[in-house]
Design a protein around this motif. Structure first.
Motif, PDB file in Angstrom:
ATOM      1  N   MET A  52       0.845  -1.189   0.000  1.00  0.00           N
ATOM      2  CA  MET A  52       0.000   0.000   0.000  1.00  0.00           C
ATOM      3  C   MET A  52       0.883   1.243   0.000  1.00  0.00           C
ATOM      4  O   MET A  52       1.794   1.363   0.828  1.00  0.00           O
ATOM      5  CB  MET A  52      -0.920  -0.002   1.236  1.00  0.00           C
ATOM      6  N   THR A  53       0.605   2.164  -0.913  1.00  0.00           N
ATOM      7  CA  THR A  53       1.412   3.381  -1.007  1.00  0.00           C
ATOM      8  C   THR A  53       1.148   4.291   0.191  1.00  0.00           C
ATOM      9  O   THR A  53       0.227   4.079   0.984  1.00  0.00           O
ATOM     10  CB  THR A  53       1.087   4.121  -2.314  1.00  0.00           C
ATOM     11  N   LEU A  54       1.978   5.344   0.290  1.00  0.00           N
ATOM     12  CA  LEU A  54       1.904   6.222   1.460  1.00  0.00           C
ATOM     13  C   LEU A  54       0.556   6.924   1.551  1.00  0.00           C
ATOM     14  O   LEU A  54      -0.068   6.966   2.622  1.00  0.00           O
ATOM     15  CB  LEU A  54       3.040   7.251   1.396  1.00  0.00           C
ATOM     16  N   TYR A  55       0.078   7.465   0.432  1.00  0.00           N
ATOM     17  CA  TYR A  55      -1.170   8.232   0.515  1.00  0.00           C
ATOM     18  C   TYR A  55      -2.363   7.338   0.800  1.00  0.00           C
ATOM     19  O   TYR A  55      -3.304   7.739   1.505  1.00  0.00           O
ATOM     20  CB  TYR A  55      -1.397   9.077  -0.744  1.00  0.00           C
ATOM     21  N   TYR A  56      -2.355   6.114   0.302  1.00  0.00           N
ATOM     22  CA  TYR A  56      -3.444   5.209   0.655  1.00  0.00           C
ATOM     23  C   TYR A  56      -3.328   4.736   2.099  1.00  0.00           C
ATOM     24  O   TYR A  56      -4.353   4.447   2.745  1.00  0.00           O
ATOM     25  CB  TYR A  56      -3.473   4.009  -0.291  1.00  0.00           C
ATOM     26  N   SER A  57      -2.116   4.678   2.617  1.00  0.00           N
ATOM     27  CA  SER A  57      -1.951   4.384   4.045  1.00  0.00           C
ATOM     28  C   SER A  57      -2.515   5.509   4.897  1.00  0.00           C
ATOM     29  O   SER A  57      -3.153   5.282   5.935  1.00  0.00           O
ATOM     30  CB  SER A  57      -0.460   4.182   4.372  1.00  0.00           C
ATOM     31  N   LEU A  58      -2.329   6.749   4.447  1.00  0.00           N
ATOM     32  CA  LEU A  58      -2.912   7.890   5.157  1.00  0.00           C
ATOM     33  C   LEU A  58      -4.441   7.867   5.083  1.00  0.00           C
ATOM     34  O   LEU A  58      -5.119   8.220   6.061  1.00  0.00           O
ATOM     35  CB  LEU A  58      -2.371   9.194   4.575  1.00  0.00           C
ATOM     36  N   VAL A  59      -4.967   7.459   3.932  1.00  0.00           N
ATOM     37  CA  VAL A  59      -6.424   7.338   3.801  1.00  0.00           C
ATOM     38  C   VAL A  59      -6.959   6.283   4.754  1.00  0.00           C
ATOM     39  O   VAL A  59      -7.998   6.473   5.406  1.00  0.00           O
ATOM     40  CB  VAL A  59      -6.811   7.009   2.348  1.00  0.00           C
TER      41      VAL A  59
END
Length: 210
Positions: free
Chosen positions: A1-8
């Motif tokens: 999972m990429t960083l921005y999807y981890s933030l989501v």
């Protein structure tokens, strides 16, 4: 999972915690103090403003993930139409397409549920605010003196803003009606005076002798 999807995903977990904290049963006074703190704290206001901007980016990610799911589905349809020896050659490619389909769908569901829960949180917050205001009004009508009149006024302030705006509009309409009636009355009065003067002039005119 990429960083921005981890933030989501982290934001989704945060929304779930906030939602549970909103619907969990607690005493009336404690819940009232909590909502007064949320509505008046400047840090909370800044956080809400930042979340609104964040949700705009999440909406963009959601649209992009839906587009990716559509493109992957098209690739899978084309791969299924291949036959014979091309199936063995395209086997690894189909596995890659299936993997990309899984990740695209996961990202779509993640962004979609995050946006949907944000709408639910906003509506739940407004409903609980209205319930607290109505409960406070019921206590006042029953003759129970509120523990903190200033806090009660602050709770009811948000709910009364719409009523005040409606009353102001009605008052402005009444003022316009009164002004129109005054103009009509003045016009009728002037016309009455003119006709009265005309009739008086005709009665007072001396008759000519034969």
């Amino acid at each position: 999972m990429t960083l921005y999807y981890s933030l989501v995903f982290a934001l989704l977990m945060f929304e779930m915690v906030v939602f549970v904290s909103l619907i969990i049963p607690m005493p009336f006074d404690l819940k009232r103090k909590l909502f007064i703190f949320i509505s008046e704290n400047p840090l909370v206001a800044k956080l809400q403003y930042g979340l609104k901007i964040t949700f705009i980016f999440i909406l963009i990610l959601f649209v992009d993930s839906v587009n990716r799911v559509y493109r992957v589905q098209v690739e899978l349809t084309q791969a299924k139409n291949q036959g014979g020896a091309a199936v063995q050659v395209a086997g690894s490619e189909r596995m890659e397409v299936q993997a990309r389909k899984f990740y695209s769908q996961r990202n779509m569901y993640l962004c979609g549920f995050t946006l949907f829960l944000s709408l639910i949180l906003n509506r739940t917050y407004m409903m609980i605010t209205d319930i607290l205001r109505l409960e406070q009004e019921v206590k006042i009508l029953k003759g129970e003196k509120p523990a903190n009149d200033e806090a009660a006024a602050k709770i009811g302030e948000a709910g009364k803003l719409n009523e005040i705006g409606t009353l102001k509009k009605k008052l402005a309409e009444k003022d316009r009606d009164i002004e129109n009636l005054k103009k009509q009355a003045k016009g009728l009065n002037d016309e009455y005076q003119r006709l009265g003067d005309q009739v008086a002039g005709q009665d007072g005119t001396p008759k000519k002798s034969k």
